[in-house]
Scaffold this active site. Structure first.
Site, PDB file in Angstrom:
ATOM      1  N   CYS A 189      -5.845 111.877 124.504  1.00 30.42           N
ATOM      2  CA  CYS A 189      -5.776 110.603 125.227  1.00 30.42           C
ATOM      3  C   CYS A 189      -5.432 109.451 124.300  1.00 30.42           C
ATOM      4  O   CYS A 189      -4.773 108.503 124.690  1.00 30.42           O
ATOM      5  CB  CYS A 189      -7.094 110.298 125.908  1.00 30.42           C
ATOM      6  SG  CYS A 189      -7.458 111.433 127.226  1.00 30.42           S
ATOM      7  N   CYS A 243       5.568 103.525 112.458  1.00 28.99           N
ATOM      8  CA  CYS A 243       5.098 103.911 113.791  1.00 28.99           C
ATOM      9  C   CYS A 243       3.632 103.502 113.890  1.00 28.99           C
ATOM     10  O   CYS A 243       3.170 102.661 113.112  1.00 28.99           O
ATOM     11  CB  CYS A 243       5.313 105.399 114.056  1.00 28.99           C
ATOM     12  SG  CYS A 243       4.293 106.474 113.050  1.00 28.99           S
TER      13      CYS A 243
END
Ligand code: ZN
Length: 437
Positions: free
Chosen positions: A229, A394
């Protein structure tokens, strides 16, 4: 005779206290259960009131079913996005004893979906936070908490104490452990999972005749393909709906709605977008070749408890990319960079929209195809790939390494470097006002 204002107020206060004591007494007296059978506890008058609206639903099964719930015990593994809604409805429905095992503590980033936890419980063990909420919701439920991981050494002791297990976890290794121990202890499992906008639900090892998780998936998914998640994201109501369907299946199982005659193995798949739907797929029966529930099982209690079965190794570990040191710089070096370098942010566009560094170009890394699209389209005409400094960033610094490797090795970039630790590190060490999400 007239009373002074103070005396009047004192009298009112005394009456209020007396009144509340009387109310408490009435409540206690109407909360004494009337035994139906000598070996089972019956319902108190308060419980008749509390559960009346579900007892009168024909499919539910009336008072006998309510008593079955009251005399049942379930173990909920994981008090997160699936466990929270399941626990809410199952405690409200009057399950007598609920065990909750979770070693995690409540974090702010959990609260949008883990609706049993509250902002003031951040930092508390999730199982304790859940117990606190349940005790207010329904004082008739006994809750036992295990603020620890489920492991090969404690799983048999814990699981064997309950009638049924809800698998509300999110990692393959623990799913196989729950499955194997539940099968060997003869427990039915209600299994759910959810990610992003979708979820799945199934009943495993039904009454020791239904298929188990290993019958469906003899081999685990590759570790690199598993997303959590925190990486993949999740919409609260989407995973919440799966948790609620788990609660209903649990009620159906405990009240005896499913029988060996009417139970058919299934896998329900919920999709939240574009149009919500639940599709139900018929699944194969128990597999004779299954390693745990088959006719010649290799997985036994002894093999599990002696750690002969290594669940983590079986499911594999996602291997973090490793890039040559000369292709990397740290956030400090980047913040001091005064060349007219180009910064490529390889996160998905929706993350780039949340926050980004000034002057960065968003060219998302495609994790499935393991490539970067059309880099040339984003660069100025005549760009000197061989010499011009290019940095890649990132969120946490994994995808940026893969992208840097690709740019350097196959796309002709001669001066490209990865920023170690990504934007998370940037927020930690350079700019604390840069949002983490
Ligand atoms: Zn099996």
């Amino acid at each position: 005779m007239e009373m002074s204002n103070e005396a009047l107020l004192a009298r009112i206060k005394a009456l209020e206290i007396e009144n509340s004591h009387l109310r408490q007494k009435v409540a206690q007296e109407s909360d004494v259960p009337t035994p139906i059978h000598p070996d089972e506890s019956g319902l108190s008058l308060q419980e008749y009131l509390r559960y009346g609206r579900q007892m009168i639903v024909p499919q539910f099964g009336s008072l006998p079913s309510q008593l079955k719930l009251k005399n049942s015990s379930i173990l909920v593994v994981g008090a997160g996005g699936l466990g929270c809604p399941a626990l809410l409805y199952l405690s409200a429905a009057g399950i007598g004893h609920i065990g909750i095992i979770d070693h995690d503590t409540v974090e702010i980033s959990n609260l949008h979906r883990q609706v049993l936890h509250t902002s003031d419980n951040v930092g508390m063990f999730k199982c304790e936070s859940a117990k606190k909420y349940i005790s207010k919701l329904n004082p008739h439920v006994k809750v036992t908490t295990y603020p620890t991981r489920l492991t090969t050494s404690n799983a048999f002791d814990i699981i064997s104490q309950y009638d049924l297990v809800l698998d509300c976890t999110d990692a393959p290794a623990i799913r196989y452990l729950i499955n194997d121990v539940s099968v060997l202890c003869g427990k039915t499992i209600v299994s759910g999972s959810g990610l992003k906008t979708d979820g799945q639900l199934s009943i495993l090892n039904f009454d020791n005749i239904g298929p188990c998780y290993r019958c469906f998936y003899p081999q685990p998914p590759s570790a690199d393909s598993v997303t959590s998640c925190s990486d993949g994201g999740v919409i609260g109501p989407a995973i919440g709906l799966v948790g609620i369907t788990m609660a209903l299946e649990t009620i159906k199982l405990l009240t005896g709605f499913y029988t060996r005659d009417n139970f058919k193995p299934f896998l329900s798949i919920y999709s939240g977008y574009p149009q919500q739907q639940i599709r139900v797929f018929k699944m194969r029966n128990r597999q004779p070749t299954c390693a745990v529930c088959g006719s010649a099982p290799q997985i036994t209690r002894e093999a599990i408890e002696s750690d002969e079965i290594d669940y983590v190794a079986f499911c594999g570990k996602a291997s973090p990319p490793t890039l040559d040191a000369n292709l990397r710089i740290n956030v400090n070096q980047y913040s001091n960079d005064d060349t007219n370098s180009i910064l490529i942010d390889v996160r998905p566009n929706e993350q780039f929209q949340i926050t980004s560094l000034p002057n960065s170009i968003n060219i998302p890394w495609d994790p499935t195809m393991k490539k970067l699209e059309d880099v040339d389209d984003y660069l100025p005409a005549g760009f000197d790939k061989k010499n011009h400094p290019v940095y890649v960033v990132c969120r946490y610094g994994n995808d940026s390494q893969l992208a840097t490797k690709k740019l350097a090795e196959t796309m002709g970039f001669g001066n490209v470097k990865d920023i170690i630790g990504g934007l998370n590190k940037w927020s930690d060490e350079i700019d604390p006002t840069f949002p983490k999400y």
